[in-house]
Enzyme design. Structure first.
Site, PDB file in Angstrom:
ATOM      1  N   SER A  11      -4.068   7.031   5.301  1.00 30.29           N
ATOM      2  CA  SER A  11      -4.498   6.679   3.990  1.00 30.29           C
ATOM      3  C   SER A  11      -5.063   6.602   3.156  1.00 30.29           C
ATOM      4  O   SER A  11      -5.880   6.522   3.292  1.00 30.29           O
ATOM      5  CB  SER A  11      -3.451   5.285   3.975  1.00 30.29           C
ATOM      6  OG  SER A  11      -2.307   4.526   4.352  1.00 30.29           O
ATOM      7  N   HIS A  68       0.509  10.086   1.139  1.00 26.78           N
ATOM      8  CA  HIS A  68       0.149  11.645   2.450  1.00 26.78           C
ATOM      9  C   HIS A  68       0.860  12.840   2.266  1.00 26.78           C
ATOM     10  O   HIS A  68       2.319  13.304   2.676  1.00 26.78           O
ATOM     11  CB  HIS A  68       0.963  10.476   3.802  1.00 26.78           C
ATOM     12  CG  HIS A  68       1.239   9.547   4.520  1.00 26.78           C
ATOM     13  ND1 HIS A  68      -0.351   9.333   5.612  1.00 26.78           N
ATOM     14  CD2 HIS A  68       1.305   8.580   4.074  1.00 26.78           C
ATOM     15  CE1 HIS A  68      -0.218   7.605   5.686  1.00 26.78           C
ATOM     16  NE2 HIS A  68       0.727   7.927   4.379  1.00 26.78           N
ATOM     17  N   HIS A 103       4.977   9.261  10.587  1.00 26.25           N
ATOM     18  CA  HIS A 103       4.769   8.280  11.034  1.00 26.25           C
ATOM     19  C   HIS A 103       6.202   8.060  12.006  1.00 26.25           C
ATOM     20  O   HIS A 103       6.994   8.450  11.844  1.00 26.25           O
ATOM     21  CB  HIS A 103       4.682   6.856  10.633  1.00 26.25           C
ATOM     22  CG  HIS A 103       3.536   7.423   9.745  1.00 26.25           C
ATOM     23  ND1 HIS A 103       3.170   7.663   7.881  1.00 26.25           N
ATOM     24  CD2 HIS A 103       2.386   6.574  10.071  1.00 26.25           C
ATOM     25  CE1 HIS A 103       2.164   8.030   8.244  1.00 26.25           C
ATOM     26  NE2 HIS A 103       0.974   7.297   8.935  1.00 26.25           N
ATOM     27  N   TYR A 131       7.615   5.021  11.531  1.00 24.81           N
ATOM     28  CA  TYR A 131       8.269   4.123  10.803  1.00 24.81           C
ATOM     29  C   TYR A 131       9.301   5.019  10.143  1.00 24.81           C
ATOM     30  O   TYR A 131       9.990   4.502   9.167  1.00 24.81           O
ATOM     31  CB  TYR A 131       7.659   3.023   9.876  1.00 24.81           C
ATOM     32  CG  TYR A 131       6.524   3.266   9.000  1.00 24.81           C
ATOM     33  CD1 TYR A 131       6.267   4.531   7.884  1.00 24.81           C
ATOM     34  CD2 TYR A 131       4.938   4.384   9.614  1.00 24.81           C
ATOM     35  CE1 TYR A 131       5.991   5.010   7.200  1.00 24.81           C
ATOM     36  CE2 TYR A 131       4.325   3.829   8.754  1.00 24.81           C
ATOM     37  CZ  TYR A 131       4.567   4.591   7.242  1.00 24.81           C
ATOM     38  OH  TYR A 131       3.163   5.059   6.749  1.00 24.81           O
ATOM     39  N   GLU A 132       9.054   6.473   9.707  1.00 20.84           N
ATOM     40  CA  GLU A 132       9.890   7.372   8.645  1.00 20.84           C
ATOM     41  C   GLU A 132      10.865   7.788  10.509  1.00 20.84           C
ATOM     42  O   GLU A 132      11.534   8.328   9.241  1.00 20.84           O
ATOM     43  CB  GLU A 132       8.844   8.278   8.986  1.00 20.84           C
ATOM     44  CG  GLU A 132       8.333   7.728   7.904  1.00 20.84           C
ATOM     45  CD  GLU A 132       6.864   9.890   7.403  1.00 20.84           C
ATOM     46  OE1 GLU A 132       6.800  10.154   6.675  1.00 20.84           O
ATOM     47  OE2 GLU A 132       5.363   9.564   8.228  1.00 20.84           O
ATOM     48  N   ALA A 153      -5.501   3.697   8.118  1.00 21.34           N
ATOM     49  CA  ALA A 153      -6.261   1.903   7.200  1.00 21.34           C
ATOM     50  C   ALA A 153      -5.100   1.281   8.352  1.00 21.34           C
ATOM     51  O   ALA A 153      -4.459   1.351   8.947  1.00 21.34           O
ATOM     52  CB  ALA A 153      -5.247   2.204   6.462  1.00 21.34           C
ATOM     53  N   MET A 206      -0.459   1.070  12.025  1.00 21.19           N
ATOM     54  CA  MET A 206       1.082   2.065  11.874  1.00 21.19           C
ATOM     55  C   MET A 206       0.647   3.514  12.515  1.00 21.19           C
ATOM     56  O   MET A 206       1.836   4.582  12.546  1.00 21.19           O
ATOM     57  CB  MET A 206       2.434   2.034  10.791  1.00 21.19           C
ATOM     58  CG  MET A 206       2.275   0.423  10.268  1.00 21.19           C
ATOM     59  SD  MET A 206       3.493   0.517   8.883  1.00 21.19           S
ATOM     60  CE  MET A 206       2.972  -1.300   8.710  1.00 21.19           C
ATOM     61  N   SER A 207      -0.016   3.945  13.290  1.00 26.57           N
ATOM     62  CA  SER A 207      -0.196   5.161  13.690  1.00 26.57           C
ATOM     63  C   SER A 207      -1.786   5.345  15.101  1.00 26.57           C
ATOM     64  O   SER A 207      -1.724   3.932  15.454  1.00 26.57           O
ATOM     65  CB  SER A 207      -0.852   6.237  12.630  1.00 26.57           C
ATOM     66  OG  SER A 207      -2.127   5.373  11.885  1.00 26.57           O
ATOM     67  N   ASN A 211      -7.088  -4.370   4.242  1.00 22.02           N
ATOM     68  CA  ASN A 211      -7.079  -5.917   4.178  1.00 22.02           C
ATOM     69  C   ASN A 211      -7.384  -6.700   4.824  1.00 22.02           C
ATOM     70  O   ASN A 211      -6.962  -6.315   6.466  1.00 22.02           O
ATOM     71  CB  ASN A 211      -5.346  -5.887   3.129  1.00 22.02           C
ATOM     72  CG  ASN A 211      -4.506  -5.152   4.516  1.00 22.02           C
ATOM     73  OD1 ASN A 211      -4.265  -4.016   4.776  1.00 22.02           O
ATOM     74  ND2 ASN A 211      -3.653  -6.379   5.660  1.00 22.02           N
ATOM     75  N   HIS A 259       1.933  -1.307   0.452  1.00 17.89           N
ATOM     76  CA  HIS A 259       0.857  -0.183  -0.155  1.00 17.89           C
ATOM     77  C   HIS A 259      -0.104  -0.125  -1.400  1.00 17.89           C
ATOM     78  O   HIS A 259      -1.068   0.566  -0.749  1.00 17.89           O
ATOM     79  CB  HIS A 259       1.401   0.704   0.545  1.00 17.89           C
ATOM     80  CG  HIS A 259       1.769   1.798   0.322  1.00 17.89           C
ATOM     81  ND1 HIS A 259       1.383   2.050   1.970  1.00 17.89           N
ATOM     82  CD2 HIS A 259       1.726   3.709  -0.105  1.00 17.89           C
ATOM     83  CE1 HIS A 259       0.640   3.375   1.723  1.00 17.89           C
ATOM     84  NE2 HIS A 259       1.660   4.081   1.037  1.00 17.89           N
TER      85      HIS A 259
HETATM   86  N1  HPA Z   1      -1.007  -3.498   8.617  1.00 18.67           N
HETATM   87  C1  HPA Z   1      -0.484  -2.749   8.996  1.00 18.67           C
HETATM   88  N2  HPA Z   1      -0.836  -1.660   9.024  1.00 18.67           N
HETATM   89  C2  HPA Z   1      -1.557  -1.562   7.918  1.00 18.67           C
HETATM   90  C3  HPA Z   1      -2.125  -2.559   7.599  1.00 18.67           C
HETATM   91  C4  HPA Z   1      -2.230  -3.916   7.819  1.00 18.67           C
HETATM   92  O1  HPA Z   1      -1.980  -5.457   7.776  1.00 18.67           O
HETATM   93  N3  HPA Z   1      -2.969  -2.640   6.319  1.00 18.67           N
HETATM   94  C5  HPA Z   1      -3.145  -1.309   6.660  1.00 18.67           C
HETATM   95  N4  HPA Z   1      -2.274  -0.353   7.394  1.00 18.67           N
END
Ligand code: HPA
Length: 285
Positions: free
Chosen positions: A33, A64, A86, A88-89, A116, A214-215, A238, A250
């Site tokens: 990301s 992406h 991903h 989740y897609e 990320a 998530m990857s 974050n 996001h």
């Molecule tokens: N959680 C999951 N995936 C992420 C996060 C998060 O806090 N930040 C960036 N990708």
């Protein structure tokens, strides 16, 4: 052909058609990301959009792009996944790891996975870069489930050292040389697409995770199983849910990834150059 290996071979054939015959990437790179800007550092000789690759998944999520970039960086031949797909897609795990496996089948010996991630460990602040030392992949399905394909690795691959100690040492050398702080930690892959609840983040901490994303973990499993040297670097965008009062978005993740991208790019470029350097001669004993 109905097998996963058969589908991957078709993908390899369609990529090879689009490439000069002598182009064999040595290093694979997955850009996470907000890191698509890294493509500017590559002397790109060929771009192959995922939709032109036989049987390949097409990425949809905002931010992406989905293409392979072939070229060189500091003279090192590489192939970058500019965009990934991903779980989740809605893709099957085998589809999610198809690009990573393709990089291996195209000749890459080492792969650098970037992402990320949310910081779980108190020491991880937004903007930090974290070298992945190990991961927890058990909360997402295995990309290795299904009929065994020996060419993609053993049936029961060892996972005691997924992230190559050699590449980790080179990443620290690279970080020192470019003057970028590089922390270390364990990455836990969550299924997404919802960000975690604060209770899930406490669970992640209890399980031993330093960051959540998530990857990456399932990609690392597939890459390590097929014998690639794996490095993973997270941009902490974050503090994970519940560790700061602000809700997650996001947009915030992408904005922080963009802010850290200069340091990230400097680190990656230096690491890739080191991967191309001939191995250091053993010191005389
Ligand atoms: N959680 C999951 N995936 C992420 C996060 C998060 O806090 N930040 C960036 N990708």
């Amino acid at each position: 052909m109905g097998t996963e290996l058969g589908r991957l071979r078709e993908a390899v054939a369609s990529v090879r058609e689009a490439l000069p015959a002598d182009l064999v990437p040595r290093v694979g790179l997955a850009l996470g990301s907000g890191l698509g800007g890294f493509a500017e550092h590559i002397d790109v000789t060929a771009r192959v959009p995922y939709e032109r690759i036989a049987g390949f998944p097409v990425s949809s999520v905002e931010g992406h792009a989905g293409r392979l970039l072939f070229g060189t960086l500091a003279g090192v031949p590489l192939v970058a996944m500019d965009g990934r797909v991903h779980l989740y897609e809605g893709y099957a795990p085998a589809n999610v790891v198809a690009p990573v496996r393709l990089l291996g089948l195209l000749g890459a010996k080492a792969i650098i996975l970037t992402n990320a991630a949310g910081g779980v460990a108190p020491a991880l602040e937004p903007g930090d870069l974290m070298l992945i030392t190990d991961h927890i992949a058990t909360l997402v399905p295995s990309p290795l489930a299904g009929p065994h394909e020996p060419e993609l690795g053993p049936r029961f691959p060892d996972m005691s050292e997924v992230y190559s100690p050699r590449l980790r040492a080179l990443a620290h050398d690279a970080a020192r040389e470019v003057g970028v702080a590089l922390k270390e930690g364990v990455y836990l892959q969550m299924p997404g697409p919802a960000y975690e609840t604060p209770a899930e983040v406490r669970m992640a901490a209890t399980l031993g995770a330093d960051a959540v994303g998530m990857s990456t973990a399932i990609e690392a499993v597939a890459a390590h199983a097929m014998g690639l040297e794996v490095a993973g670097i997270s941009c902490i965008t974050n503090k994970a849910a519940g560790l700061s009062p602000a809700p997650l978005s996001h947009e915030e993740v992408q904005a922080m990834a963009a802010r850290a991208s200069k340091d990230f790019a400097a680190l990656l470029a230096n690491l890739i150059a080191r991967l191309g350097a001939p191995p250091r001669a053993a010191s005389p004993s």
